[in-house]
Design a protein around this motif. Structure first.
Motif, short mmCIF file in Angstrom:
data_model
loop_
_atom_site.label_atom_id
_atom_site.label_comp_id
_atom_site.label_asym_id
_atom_site.label_seq_id
_atom_site.Cartn_x
_atom_site.Cartn_y
_atom_site.Cartn_z
N ALA A 181 0.84 -1.20 0.00
CA ALA A 181 0.00 0.00 0.00
C ALA A 181 0.88 1.26 0.00
CB ALA A 181 -0.93 0.00 1.22
N ARG A 182 2.02 1.13 0.59
CA ARG A 182 2.94 2.25 0.68
C ARG A 182 3.70 2.50 -0.64
NH1 ARG A 182 6.46 1.08 5.76
NH2 ARG A 182 4.34 0.93 6.60
N ALA A 183 3.68 1.49 -1.49
CA ALA A 183 4.50 1.54 -2.71
C ALA A 183 3.64 1.92 -3.90
CB ALA A 183 5.19 0.19 -2.93
N GLY A 184 3.21 3.16 -3.92
CA GLY A 184 2.21 3.59 -4.90
C GLY A 184 2.70 3.63 -6.33
N GLU A 185 4.01 3.71 -6.51
CA GLU A 185 4.56 3.81 -7.87
C GLU A 185 5.01 2.46 -8.41
OE1 GLU A 185 4.58 6.88 -9.25
OE2 GLU A 185 3.56 7.42 -7.35
N LEU A 186 4.86 1.45 -7.59
CA LEU A 186 5.48 0.16 -7.94
C LEU A 186 4.89 -0.44 -9.22
CD1 LEU A 186 7.66 -1.64 -6.66
CD2 LEU A 186 5.83 -2.99 -5.64
N ARG A 187 5.78 -0.81 -10.13
CA ARG A 187 5.34 -1.39 -11.41
C ARG A 187 5.73 -2.85 -11.56
NH1 ARG A 187 2.16 -0.99 -13.52
NH2 ARG A 187 2.72 -1.09 -15.71
N ALA A 188 6.75 -3.30 -10.82
CA ALA A 188 7.22 -4.67 -11.06
C ALA A 188 8.00 -5.21 -9.88
CB ALA A 188 8.10 -4.72 -12.32
N LEU A 189 7.77 -6.50 -9.62
CA LEU A 189 8.61 -7.28 -8.71
C LEU A 189 9.40 -8.26 -9.56
CD1 LEU A 189 6.14 -8.36 -5.87
CD2 LEU A 189 7.63 -6.34 -5.97
N LEU A 190 10.71 -8.24 -9.42
CA LEU A 190 11.54 -9.14 -10.24
C LEU A 190 12.23 -10.13 -9.31
CD1 LEU A 190 11.95 -5.90 -11.40
CD2 LEU A 190 12.46 -7.34 -13.39
N VAL A 230 4.56 -12.50 -0.24
CA VAL A 230 4.11 -11.34 -1.01
C VAL A 230 2.60 -11.46 -1.16
CG1 VAL A 230 4.18 -10.23 -3.29
CG2 VAL A 230 6.30 -11.16 -2.27
N ASP A 231 1.90 -10.33 -1.09
CA ASP A 231 0.46 -10.38 -1.34
C ASP A 231 0.23 -10.24 -2.85
OD1 ASP A 231 -2.29 -9.93 -1.62
OD2 ASP A 231 -2.40 -9.22 0.46
N TYR A 232 0.25 -11.40 -3.49
CA TYR A 232 0.19 -11.38 -4.95
C TYR A 232 -1.14 -10.82 -5.45
CZ TYR A 232 4.41 -14.18 -4.63
OH TYR A 232 5.67 -14.60 -4.36
N ASP A 233 -2.23 -11.06 -4.68
CA ASP A 233 -3.52 -10.54 -5.12
C ASP A 233 -3.47 -9.03 -5.30
OD1 ASP A 233 -5.04 -12.70 -5.56
OD2 ASP A 233 -6.08 -12.69 -3.62
N VAL A 234 -2.87 -8.38 -4.33
CA VAL A 234 -2.74 -6.92 -4.45
C VAL A 234 -1.93 -6.58 -5.71
CG1 VAL A 234 -1.66 -4.89 -3.42
CG2 VAL A 234 -3.01 -6.48 -2.00
N CYS A 235 -0.87 -7.30 -5.93
CA CYS A 235 -0.04 -7.02 -7.13
C CYS A 235 -0.88 -7.14 -8.39
CB CYS A 235 1.13 -7.99 -7.20
SG CYS A 235 2.32 -7.79 -5.85
N PHE A 236 -1.63 -8.24 -8.50
CA PHE A 236 -2.39 -8.44 -9.74
C PHE A 236 -3.48 -7.38 -9.87
CE2 PHE A 236 -0.41 -12.63 -9.50
CZ PHE A 236 0.05 -12.73 -10.81
N ARG A 237 -4.09 -7.04 -8.74
CA ARG A 237 -5.15 -6.03 -8.84
C ARG A 237 -4.59 -4.69 -9.28
NH1 ARG A 237 -7.39 -5.56 -3.69
NH2 ARG A 237 -6.58 -7.61 -3.16
N ARG A 238 -3.39 -4.40 -8.88
CA ARG A 238 -2.81 -3.11 -9.25
C ARG A 238 -2.00 -3.15 -10.54
NH1 ARG A 238 0.19 -1.03 -4.16
NH2 ARG A 238 1.30 0.00 -5.85
N GLY A 239 -1.97 -4.32 -11.15
CA GLY A 239 -1.22 -4.39 -12.40
C GLY A 239 0.29 -4.31 -12.21
N ILE A 240 0.74 -4.69 -11.01
CA ILE A 240 2.19 -4.77 -10.79
C ILE A 240 2.68 -6.08 -11.40
CG2 ILE A 240 3.96 -5.01 -8.99
CD1 ILE A 240 2.06 -3.37 -7.14
N HIS A 241 3.65 -5.98 -12.28
CA HIS A 241 4.18 -7.20 -12.88
C HIS A 241 4.91 -8.04 -11.83
CE1 HIS A 241 3.45 -6.37 -17.13
NE2 HIS A 241 3.71 -5.10 -16.88
N VAL A 242 4.58 -9.30 -11.78
CA VAL A 242 5.27 -10.24 -10.89
C VAL A 242 6.06 -11.19 -11.78
CG1 VAL A 242 5.02 -11.98 -9.09
CG2 VAL A 242 3.40 -10.06 -9.22
N LEU A 243 7.38 -11.03 -11.77
CA LEU A 243 8.21 -11.71 -12.76
C LEU A 243 9.18 -12.67 -12.08
CD1 LEU A 243 9.02 -8.58 -14.95
CD2 LEU A 243 7.27 -10.33 -15.35
#
Lengths: 338, 338, 338, 338
Positions: free
Chosen positions: B67-76, B86-99
């Motif tokens: 929630a604090r990482a508002g600019e986050l685009r990708a986890l590598l 990692v809360d992957y659901d949050v990542c997918f909902r926000r369109g953060i790439h999980v690579l």
């Protein structure tokens, strides 16, 4: 001796017992189409030759004996090497097919050579030994010198049967494949995506080297001390053709220095002496002339023999065994495998 | 913290030291294009997250931290496995790439798996050991159980990254390739010339079996005693994915009976205990989790990371690492490799 | 006539002007290594033969003429076909190499055959004609009979040079490849992943058929009315070898009925008469014996000739041209291409 | 509306009638596993959306409509292009799979592109027209400009679905394959044996060029007059993706000058006007947007749709259709094919 319809074939398969090289159905096909005699004395062989359509095996066939074999159409060697006990000139002059069974072993040798190369690339047998001794190293700890075959610089010394069988197995690794073969024009190699190269260049630029050359007067110690010194440190060398092609003391010295890893299947003297220091070299994968002689390879010899005899009896050219080249058959310096 | 033009990237590569996964030029490219911070405390990580464009590594990222990482685009991820930190659901909902970096290891594992298979097919390490002990057997004497890979019936258990990398290496052997993968529709396999099959059929009809499946709740002991008993006598099994997929006591019992040969790279507990009887089994090739972790594989992780970060910063999708599937990322039960 | 060191080579390249088959550098290599004579009369040819090491071309060489050519080591045919104007028996008895340039054309023919097959599969030339006539049909409207080559049942009639060159081009389409070739044992085909089949089975089960057989007494009208009727409706047939292999009236009738599409490169009489109804058949792709004779193919003949002569002069066997088979050379019934 | 066990799927396949894209067995599988509704009004669509698990087709789905579709898991586009009538951002934020059927057409387009290239290489349709007009030229007379694809310099403009399907078809010709694709890092291409290159280099060094790029704002007239002038004289260009990528007047001018041969499947305005001078250009192969839309391609759409819906309903990720990339889906400027 032969019936009118069944050509006479002499079977002298030694050193193989016939059942090693003939599957039951191949032997049945052979007997179905040919009158098969297995002469157990030289006199019996002489007698059989007078009517023989073909000889399976590699008995002595000097000119005077061939003179007696007026119907002879083919010699089908089942040992894998051509020896100087046959007057090949007479054969070629008379259009007698001189056929070898080298292709029967080529796939087995190619698979084995790749297996040795991957072992050397990754230390498979070395780390298996360490594991058994309780000294295994996990994950990256034992992988310091591990390399990929993908994209590697690979050199082939010789591009005959073995090279042609190994080539497709290497292809999916997308290597740069340099080939040294003085019997082939560069275009033959280039058409197959290979890079023709001198011996020195092949050695100097290859991380993996496969020694696939046969023995002739020219190839004795083809890889001597000078040539082996061209290899980059850490190179992997696979020797599966003939031992005399390599200067063994120079090779083993280089392995002992830790500059070369080698998989060796053929040895200057077999069996290797009990105290040969090679037995203890960590940088070797040791193999006792095992690359080609597997059951499936032996049995494919019989299939090839029967297929080609059948074609010949139909007035067609052979299609499976390898025709000896008039220019080369006298050059080979192989000894029988015992 | 970041300059206007250089997005902020957090580097937390452990368990890898950065130099293991980044070649100098990759690290230079990374620093050239991004502001790189390496937080050494959780607090520093928290602070960096607020501006972070991407995270290299696999730190804990629960929902509140994300929630604090508002600019986050990708986890590598650079470890090779996805863990539940990692809360992957949050990542997918926000369109953060999980690579994931699985593709970095796939070629290394595939080459190793082929090396193990060829070793098992031909007894390379077994006969090397015999040679060192003065018990080598020449030519056909040691080849009674040697088989070709050409034309063999081969089974793949799982067809993900590893299967896709192994497939082209097997292709020139022209095997019949049966594949069991419950996550793929048959058409995906058929289009590649593979034969979709049930697990039982794959096992019962394969001379060579490659176990390539990852661990989920469903695949724990996928190969139990019943399933292993389906394998034809003399089969060769290569295990390079995860140990829990196989019932080890059943596997080792079958090898001890001489009915199965196996190359094993992963073990239920690593390190293996000193007195584990597996260490003495002749029918094994023993390997200490070495299939993937070679220098070249580690270094390709950094290349992939920088390539994909560069694409993302250009507004393009990643092209080298593997996107985690929303449906699968929570299913994996892999443990960190230590 | 020849210098001591340069063997004498007779050049009689007609019907080719030498510059069509020799690149400048090949001609330079030829003259550098050999004394080349180009006899323009039969008498000059007779004189040259007495010292000749080799003949490039296909002049008449009956037994009496060969008797005069005591040094002759090779005949290098540059026309593509073997004609009955040479006493081949004498050549084989004396170990004179009889070499053909068929491989020079094989790639060109294979690419052309694939081009014809894809045209027939998709109606490329038919719809190009329609477009020029203002009758084009967009997207699916003109695609009712369009089919993929991927996964198709494909038949090859004959598996010599042409088949071996076409096979790798077809491989990525993953077809089922049935082959009818009565000169080859099934194992030769199976080893390459091909399905040996009878002629009838090949025809009855193939959506695409490539006719690649040469003409002998046995293959005249190999594809007659009965055989063509075995083809499934909508099949595509590509004919690029020799016209007499097919019964043309039966073939054209079947095309006229709309049951077969055919790409035809060779014709019973060339040039085809102006009023031949084939010219108007929509189901044909018409081609004027163009499959092989492209500049690159012609020029590779010269390269092959010089490479093989060079090998022969070094006492090595030829490696690029194709050795005529003693059993087959007298069977061909090809006529010169004019 | 749906039974408890059968998820609701909305089918809106237009412009396709359902039977064009669904084989009977695919439709049966669909109905067996899902409750299928085919709303014929916008109101009916709105109502169905509230329970919908997935939508097959490409109806307008702005944010407000998506807000109503709380259960929606997937959009399965069956037209081949993504249009701006969907709020993709909402889809990505909610983890709704956005799937395209591009892969269904890729093999058909790849085979067609190869067919066009071989036609251009050898003049197949040009000489077929000449033959029909009684002007055919035999053997080498019509082959002055014929070239081999083997060993050629080949350029690919764009390396997406089409490039990946074309690549294996080109591989056996052993070309040098240069690729221009600004969305891919060089390593992705190098790993597949391709040569990454700039657009200018790709054009300047290629004898064959395949234009496979999709339309975005960046790729409009990617091949303009300046770029086309870089092509070597006598080059062959195949255009099978989208017309706006090429400056047509410049392209046609170059063909008219005899400096370029081109196979064109897509046109700036379709249908092409009756008096378009392109219809008479000898250097063209004219094609009416036929590369992809063949029966087999259409029918594979239905197979993919049902396979992926089945996976999704099992909680697995889709495996056959292509996931739209969040970064790209808004960039496409394709128009519907009508």
């Amino acid at each position: 001796m032969s019936t009118p319809h069944k050509p006479l074939v002499i079977l002298r398969a030694d050193p193989h017992p016939p059942e090693r090289i003939f599957r039951p159905d191949a032997l049945a096909r052979l007997h179905d189409r040919f009158t098969v005699v297995e002469p157990d004395t030289e006199e019996a062989l002489d007698r059989a030759l007078s009517d023989a359509f073909a000889v399976i095996g590699q008995p002595d066939l000097p000119a005077e004996r061939l003179a007696r074999a007026g119907e002879l159409r083919a010699l089908l060697n089942v040992e894998g090497n051509f020896f100087p006990n046959v007057d090949y000139d007479v054969c070629f002059r008379r259009g007698i097919h001189v056929l070898g069974c080298g292709p029967a072993y080529a796939q087995a040798v190619a698979e084995y050579a790749l297996g040795l190369a991957l072992d050397l690339a990754r230390g498979i047998s070395r780390e298996d030994r360490a594991f058994r001794a309780g000294r295994e190293r996990y994950v990256s700890d034992g992988n310091a010198d591990a390399v990929l075959l993908r994209g590697a610089d690979v050199g082939l010394i010789g591009f005959g049967n073995l090279g042609r069988s190994l080539h497709p197995l290497l292809a999916p690794f997308r290597p740069t494949l340099r080939v040294y073969d003085p019997w082939l024009p560069p275009a033959v190699l280039r058409e197959q995506g290979l890079v023709p190269a001198t011996l020195d260049e092949t050695l100097a630029r290859s991380t993996f080297v496969f020694v696939l050359a046969t023995v002739t007067d020219d190839s004795h110690h083809l890889l001597g001390e000078r040539e082996l010194a061209l290899l980059p440190d850490g190179a992997r060398l696979v020797l599966v053709s003939r031992a005399p092609v390599v200067d063994f003391p120079a090779l083993l010295a280089r392995v002992a220095e830790g500059r070369l890893l080698a998989g060796i299947d053929v040895w200057p003297d077999e069996p290797v002496t009990a105290d040969d220091p090679a037995r203890a070299l960590e940088g070797l994968v040791l193999s006792a002339h095992r690359a080609g002689g597997i059951p499936d390879a032996f049995l494919s010899i019989g299939d090839m023999v029967v297929d080609d005899l059948t074609l010949l009896a139909q007035g067609l050219p052979p299609a499976r065994m390898q025709a000896a080249a008039r220019e080369l058959v006298g050059r080979y310096r192989n000894r029988p495998v015992t």
